[in-house]
Every structure is written in structure tokens, then in C-alpha cells.
Write a protein that holds these residues in place. Structure first.
Motif, PDB file in Angstrom:
ATOM      1  N   PRO A   4       0.826  -1.026   0.107  1.00 42.17           N
ATOM      2  CA  PRO A   4      -0.074   0.185   0.007  1.00 42.17           C
ATOM      3  C   PRO A   4       0.685   1.383  -0.050  1.00 42.17           C
ATOM      4  O   PRO A   4       2.117   0.940   0.557  1.00 42.17           O
ATOM      5  N   PHE A   5       0.170   2.153  -0.604  1.00 41.66           N
ATOM      6  CA  PHE A   5       1.016   3.529  -0.504  1.00 41.66           C
ATOM      7  C   PHE A   5      -0.100   4.677  -0.611  1.00 41.66           C
ATOM      8  O   PHE A   5      -1.281   4.568  -0.661  1.00 41.66           O
ATOM      9  N   ILE A   6       0.617   5.884   0.040  1.00 38.20           N
ATOM     10  CA  ILE A   6      -0.382   7.146   0.030  1.00 38.20           C
ATOM     11  C   ILE A   6       0.244   8.111  -0.722  1.00 38.20           C
ATOM     12  O   ILE A   6       1.548   8.391  -0.663  1.00 38.20           O
ATOM     13  N   LYS A   7      -0.321   8.794  -1.723  1.00 42.04           N
ATOM     14  CA  LYS A   7       0.147  10.046  -2.379  1.00 42.04           C
ATOM     15  C   LYS A   7      -0.095  11.297  -1.809  1.00 42.04           C
ATOM     16  O   LYS A   7      -1.254  11.419  -1.576  1.00 42.04           O
ATOM     17  N   MET A   8       0.979  12.204  -1.481  1.00 40.48           N
ATOM     18  CA  MET A   8       0.406  13.102  -0.671  1.00 40.48           C
ATOM     19  C   MET A   8       1.385  14.407  -1.306  1.00 40.48           C
ATOM     20  O   MET A   8       2.278  14.061  -2.071  1.00 40.48           O
ATOM     21  N   PHE A  15       4.887  13.239  -3.078  1.00 38.25           N
ATOM     22  CA  PHE A  15       5.383  12.426  -2.279  1.00 38.25           C
ATOM     23  C   PHE A  15       4.757  10.890  -2.439  1.00 38.25           C
ATOM     24  O   PHE A  15       3.479  10.858  -2.591  1.00 38.25           O
ATOM     25  N   VAL A  16       5.347   9.857  -2.635  1.00 35.76           N
ATOM     26  CA  VAL A  16       4.745   8.533  -2.524  1.00 35.76           C
ATOM     27  C   VAL A  16       5.308   8.055  -1.158  1.00 35.76           C
ATOM     28  O   VAL A  16       6.411   7.966  -0.833  1.00 35.76           O
ATOM     29  N   CYS A  37       9.255   6.531  -8.515  1.00 32.17           N
ATOM     30  CA  CYS A  37       9.112   7.608  -8.745  1.00 32.17           C
ATOM     31  C   CYS A  37       8.960   8.355 -10.242  1.00 32.17           C
ATOM     32  O   CYS A  37       8.541   9.420 -10.503  1.00 32.17           O
ATOM     33  N   HIS A  38       9.095   7.424 -11.310  1.00 32.01           N
ATOM     34  CA  HIS A  38       8.889   7.978 -12.624  1.00 32.01           C
ATOM     35  C   HIS A  38       7.648   8.052 -13.088  1.00 32.01           C
ATOM     36  O   HIS A  38       6.538   7.439 -12.676  1.00 32.01           O
ATOM     37  N   ARG A  39       7.434   9.309 -13.574  1.00 33.90           N
ATOM     38  CA  ARG A  39       6.147   9.847 -13.589  1.00 33.90           C
ATOM     39  C   ARG A  39       5.306   9.283 -14.867  1.00 33.90           C
ATOM     40  O   ARG A  39       3.964   9.558 -15.091  1.00 33.90           O
ATOM     41  N   THR A  40       6.077   8.605 -15.569  1.00 33.25           N
ATOM     42  CA  THR A  40       5.329   7.960 -16.779  1.00 33.25           C
ATOM     43  C   THR A  40       5.124   6.547 -16.581  1.00 33.25           C
ATOM     44  O   THR A  40       3.935   5.997 -16.689  1.00 33.25           O
ATOM     45  N   THR A  41       6.114   5.647 -16.120  1.00 31.29           N
ATOM     46  CA  THR A  41       6.020   4.303 -16.036  1.00 31.29           C
ATOM     47  C   THR A  41       5.908   3.949 -14.449  1.00 31.29           C
ATOM     48  O   THR A  41       5.420   2.737 -14.212  1.00 31.29           O
ATOM     49  N   GLY A  42       5.722   4.806 -13.738  1.00 28.46           N
ATOM     50  CA  GLY A  42       5.663   4.320 -12.202  1.00 28.46           C
ATOM     51  C   GLY A  42       4.511   5.375 -11.512  1.00 28.46           C
ATOM     52  O   GLY A  42       3.500   5.633 -12.293  1.00 28.46           O
ATOM     53  N   ILE A  43       4.497   5.439 -10.256  1.00 27.75           N
ATOM     54  CA  ILE A  43       3.293   6.273  -9.647  1.00 27.75           C
ATOM     55  C   ILE A  43       3.538   7.810  -9.670  1.00 27.75           C
ATOM     56  O   ILE A  43       2.689   8.596 -10.091  1.00 27.75           O
ATOM     57  N   GLY A  44       4.778   8.239  -9.631  1.00 25.88           N
ATOM     58  CA  GLY A  44       5.095   9.363  -9.899  1.00 25.88           C
ATOM     59  C   GLY A  44       5.345  10.234  -8.879  1.00 25.88           C
ATOM     60  O   GLY A  44       4.347  10.442  -8.156  1.00 25.88           O
ATOM     61  N   CYS A  45       6.647  10.897  -8.580  1.00 28.97           N
ATOM     62  CA  CYS A  45       6.617  11.876  -7.371  1.00 28.97           C
ATOM     63  C   CYS A  45       8.138  12.384  -7.597  1.00 28.97           C
ATOM     64  O   CYS A  45       9.053  12.004  -7.894  1.00 28.97           O
ATOM     65  N   ASP A  46       8.342  13.526  -6.501  1.00 26.45           N
ATOM     66  CA  ASP A  46       9.660  14.083  -6.302  1.00 26.45           C
ATOM     67  C   ASP A  46      10.428  13.241  -5.413  1.00 26.45           C
ATOM     68  O   ASP A  46      11.537  13.029  -5.653  1.00 26.45           O
ATOM     69  N   GLN A  47       9.765  12.883  -4.516  1.00 24.52           N
ATOM     70  CA  GLN A  47      10.341  12.107  -3.534  1.00 24.52           C
ATOM     71  C   GLN A  47       9.639  10.639  -3.217  1.00 24.52           C
ATOM     72  O   GLN A  47       8.509  10.986  -2.806  1.00 24.52           O
ATOM     73  N   LEU A  48      10.203   9.759  -2.519  1.00 23.96           N
ATOM     74  CA  LEU A  48       9.423   8.465  -1.882  1.00 23.96           C
ATOM     75  C   LEU A  48      10.057   8.658  -0.403  1.00 23.96           C
ATOM     76  O   LEU A  48      11.210   8.795   0.024  1.00 23.96           O
TER      77      LEU A  48
END
Length: 270
Positions: A4-8, A15-16, A37-48
Motif C-alpha cells: 500500500p502507498f499514500i500519495k501526498m 511524495f509517495v 518515482c518515474h512519472r510515466t511508468t511509475g506512480i510518479g513523485c519528487d520524493q519517496l
């Protein structure tokens, strides 16, 4: 294994968040961080952001930049984590212990600790004055260096130069004098207690907001009488932060938001 993850986000600095205080931990490595962190193939974020148990605080917060390297502090993430907890919280980071206070369900105040100005606290590659540094790049003035959990080089510039951040900052960041990397900020004094700020973050590039950079720029502007009073409003593309400093610890106040929650299969990002 599904995790599980939370995007904020804090003012667009996103962040993820992985809460690993219970249950089986996600087997993270630099490659997985980059993939998530990848914005195309991942969840996408500046920092994990990874939350772990701590014996010194309510929780431990680890911060990984989008390039996979681990950072020492993140003010925007600290506000997000505080609001996620829904209460006052002490947070252990690699940059030191910080305390956060929830003001309501959308804003928090974080005590970021005392800024450090010595060359070996930044750290720099060799001894020199940091206020300002006696070196520069391109046509920029000499920067001021400070450590507010993370190392920062702040250039006080005119408004047109703010828009040249992407052109000029990478060469500063790559200079070996910053042998552990550095966050590069361009700041313009817009009023007696107002700064305009643009930030090129170590490991992430240009971001909509950076909490520790806002603290660094406000502290330096107050220390060198470019601003006349605290608190300071720091304006960034993602929104405003309120920074208070009177010579002791730095208090940062601002908003953070939850965007969505989900799960991912760790095998997809291994």
C-alpha cells in the motif's frame, strides 16, 4: 507482494509514502525508488518517503529523491506526515530530530531545528567563507550557503534571473565543492518580509516547492538584513510558506494534502 502507498503533496512538491512501521517491508533499492518515482511508468513523485519505527521519536522518516539517492530532510514531507498522523509528532530524520504540530486538517507547523553556517556543516569540499562563498558560476553573484537539514546554496538575484534556474543551477549543483550535493535556490526580495523563490533540488531538479530551501532563503535574508522582520512569506510556484526565525530554531508553516491511496505489486518495480 502488493504494497500500500499514500500519495501526498506539500504545495505541489509530491511524495509517495510507504508506511513500513508494521507488516513486511518493501525491499527497496535505488532502482526501485527510481521506478516508483518515474512519472510515466511509475506512480510518479519528487520524493519517496518511508516511515519506520523509531526509538528516538514517534517515527522515523526516510527520504529518497527521484534519482534513488537518500536525502537527509524534507520540510514539505514533514508537514504531510504530521497531517497524515493527525496530531503533533516527533520525527527522526537523517538530518536530525524535528517536531511537527498539526494546526488543522490542512496545515502544519514544523520546527526544523537550528541552521548551520560553517563550511564543514554544509558540507563544502574545503574551508571557505560561506556568507557569501567567494566563488560563483556564470554571471551569478556569490551564493550564501547554509545547512537546514539539507545543504543549500542560495543566490539573491533580480526577477529575470529567477526564470533562468534550469539553465544555471545544474552547473552549480555539479561542482565538486559540493561533494555531497546541494540544493540550489534563486531568491528575490519582493517586499519587507517577502521572498520569491525558485529551487533546483538535489536529486529531483526543479520542484514547485521546497520546505528546507524556503527556510534556508528566509534565514539568510534575515541574517544579512535583506529582510527586516520575521516571519517571512516565501512565495514559490506551488504556493506560500511562512518561515519564522529569530536566531534560534526555524519554524515553517504551510499546507499539505493527501491526493490518493493505492497499492502496487513490488515485482513490477524490482
Amino acid at each position: 507482494m502488493r504494497a500500500p502507498f499514500i500519495k501526498m503533496h506539500g504545495l505541489g512538491n509530491d511524495f509517495v509514502i510507504l508506511d513500513q512501521r508494521s507488516g513486511p517491508p518493501v525491499p527497496l533499492n535505488g532502482g526501485m525508488v527510481q521506478a516508483l518515482c518515474h512519472r510515466t511508468t511509475g506512480i510518479g513523485c519528487d520524493q519517496l518517503i518511508v516511515l519506520e519505527p523509531s526509538s528516538a521519536a514517534d517515527l522515523r522518516m526516510r527520504i529518497f529523491n527521484a534519482d534513488g539517492d537518500e536525502a537527509r530532510a524534507c520540510g514539505n514531507a514533514a508537514r504531510a506526515v504530521c497531517l497524515l498522523q493527525g496530531c503533533d509528532v516527533s520525527i527522526e530524520t537523517a538530518g536530525g530530530l524535528i517536531h511537527a504540530r498539526a494546526l488543522d486538517d490542512a496545515a502544519a507547523e514544523v520546527d526544523m531545528g537550528r541552521p548551520r553556517f560553517a563550511w564543514d556543516d554544509i558540507p563544502l569540499g574545503y574551508a571557505m567563507d560561506t556568507q557569501p562563498m567567494p566563488i560563483t558560476w556564470h554571471d551569478l553573484p556569490g551564493p550564501f550557503a547554509v545547512n537546514v537539514g539539507n545543504p543549500h546554496a542560495v543566490f539573491f538575484v533580480d526577477p529575470p534571473t529567477l526564470d533562468r534556474l534550469g539553465e544555471l543551477a545544474p552547473a552549480v549543483q555539479a561542482d565538486p565543492v559540493f561533494h555531497e550535493g546541494v540544493n540550489v535556490s534563486f531568491a528575490h526580495v519582493a517586499g519587507p518580509a517577502t521572498l520569491n523563490l525558485r529551487v533546483w533540488e538535489r536529486g529531483a531538479g526543479a520542484t514547485l516547492a521546497c520546505g528546507t530551501a524556503a527556510c534556508a532563503a528566509a534565514v539568510l535574508a534575515l541574517r544579512h538584513k535583506r529582510l527586516v522582520s520575521s516571519p517571512v512569506t516565501v512565495q514559490q510556484p506551488g504556493g506560500d510558506l511562512r518561515i519564522a526565525w529569530t536566531g534560534d530554531t526555524v519554524l515553517m508553516t504551510g499546507a499539505a494534502r493527501e491526493t490518493f491511496r493505492g497499492t502496487f505489486d513490488t515485482r513490477d518495480f524490482a
